[in-house]
Design a protein around this motif. Structure first.
Motif, PDB file in Angstrom:
ATOM      1  N   ARG A   1       0.840  -1.199   0.000  1.00 37.48           N
ATOM      2  CA  ARG A   1       0.000   0.000   0.000  1.00 37.48           C
ATOM      3  C   ARG A   1       0.881   1.258   0.000  1.00 37.48           C
ATOM      4  N   PRO A   2       1.516   1.552  -1.132  1.00 41.36           N
ATOM      5  CA  PRO A   2       2.412   2.711  -1.177  1.00 41.36           C
ATOM      6  C   PRO A   2       1.697   4.041  -0.923  1.00 41.36           C
ATOM      7  N   VAL A   3       0.426   4.151  -1.293  1.00 41.03           N
ATOM      8  CA  VAL A   3      -0.302   5.399  -1.058  1.00 41.03           C
ATOM      9  C   VAL A   3      -0.433   5.649   0.447  1.00 41.03           C
ATOM     10  N   CYS A   4      -0.546   4.588   1.230  1.00 43.81           N
ATOM     11  CA  CYS A   4      -0.609   4.748   2.686  1.00 43.81           C
ATOM     12  C   CYS A   4       0.648   5.451   3.197  1.00 43.81           C
TER      13      CYS A   4
ATOM     14  N   LEU B   1      -4.592   3.264   7.528  1.00 38.29           N
ATOM     15  CA  LEU B   1      -3.731   3.874   8.549  1.00 38.29           C
ATOM     16  C   LEU B   1      -4.435   3.950   9.898  1.00 38.29           C
ATOM     17  N   VAL B   2      -5.723   4.212   9.901  1.00 38.20           N
ATOM     18  CA  VAL B   2      -6.485   4.211  11.151  1.00 38.20           C
ATOM     19  C   VAL B   2      -6.538   2.791  11.708  1.00 38.20           C
ATOM     20  N   HIS B   3      -6.756   1.815  10.830  1.00 41.93           N
ATOM     21  CA  HIS B   3      -6.780   0.408  11.233  1.00 41.93           C
ATOM     22  C   HIS B   3      -5.440  -0.014  11.847  1.00 41.93           C
TER      23      HIS B   3
ATOM     24  N   LEU C   1      -2.771   6.543  12.513  1.00 45.00           N
ATOM     25  CA  LEU C   1      -3.501   7.786  12.301  1.00 45.00           C
ATOM     26  C   LEU C   1      -4.797   7.726  13.097  1.00 45.00           C
ATOM     27  N   ALA C   2      -5.158   8.850  13.691  1.00 45.99           N
ATOM     28  CA  ALA C   2      -6.452   8.970  14.358  1.00 45.99           C
ATOM     29  C   ALA C   2      -7.245  10.021  13.597  1.00 45.99           C
ATOM     30  N   ALA C   3      -8.485   9.684  13.278  1.00 47.41           N
ATOM     31  CA  ALA C   3      -9.357  10.601  12.545  1.00 47.41           C
ATOM     32  C   ALA C   3     -10.577  10.876  13.402  1.00 47.41           C
ATOM     33  N   LYS C   4     -10.918  12.153  13.503  1.00 47.72           N
ATOM     34  CA  LYS C   4     -12.063  12.548  14.317  1.00 47.72           C
ATOM     35  C   LYS C   4     -12.939  13.488  13.503  1.00 47.72           C
ATOM     36  N   LYS C   5     -14.256  13.243  13.560  1.00 49.82           N
ATOM     37  CA  LYS C   5     -15.223  14.090  12.868  1.00 49.82           C
ATOM     38  C   LYS C   5     -16.249  14.583  13.877  1.00 49.82           C
TER      39      LYS C   5
END
Length: 99
Positions: free
Chosen positions: A22-25, A68-70, A74-78
């Motif tokens: 996963r190079p985009v990661c 990345l969250v998995h 990375l942590a993502a918050k909405k």
């Protein structure tokens, strides 16, 4: 000039690009890490803008963020389901207990 943890190149790049294929990661993580360090705060950015900054498709960025969250890199918050997420770059290798 922004410094980069040696771990990112020595281990994380091989893990995301070689092992996970996963190079985009890796590109998403690298871009967000630099932006996070530059701002000294969370990075609020939409998938399309992030894709344009990196030079990949929006769907590739969506898949990369999910991965990345998995992987807890990375942590993502909405605030709600339709708001732009805020990203916090995590470095789990720094929180390992010393032996």
């Amino acid at each position: 000039m922004i410094s980069l943890d040696e771990y990112v190149i020595d281990v994380l790049m091989r893990d995301l690009v070689g092992h996970d294929r996963r190079p985009v990661c890796f590109l998403v993580y690298l871009w967000l890490a630099f932006e996070y360090r530059r701002r000294r705060a969370t990075v609020q950015i939409g998938y399309q803008e992030l894709a344009e900054n990196i030079g990949v498709s929006k769907s590739a960025v969506q898949a990369a963020v999910t991965w990345l969250v998995h992987r807890k890199l990375l942590a993502a918050k909405k605030e709600n389901a339709t708001s732009t997420p805020c990203y916090t770059v995590l470095r789990p290798w720094r929180s390992r207990p010393s032996r």
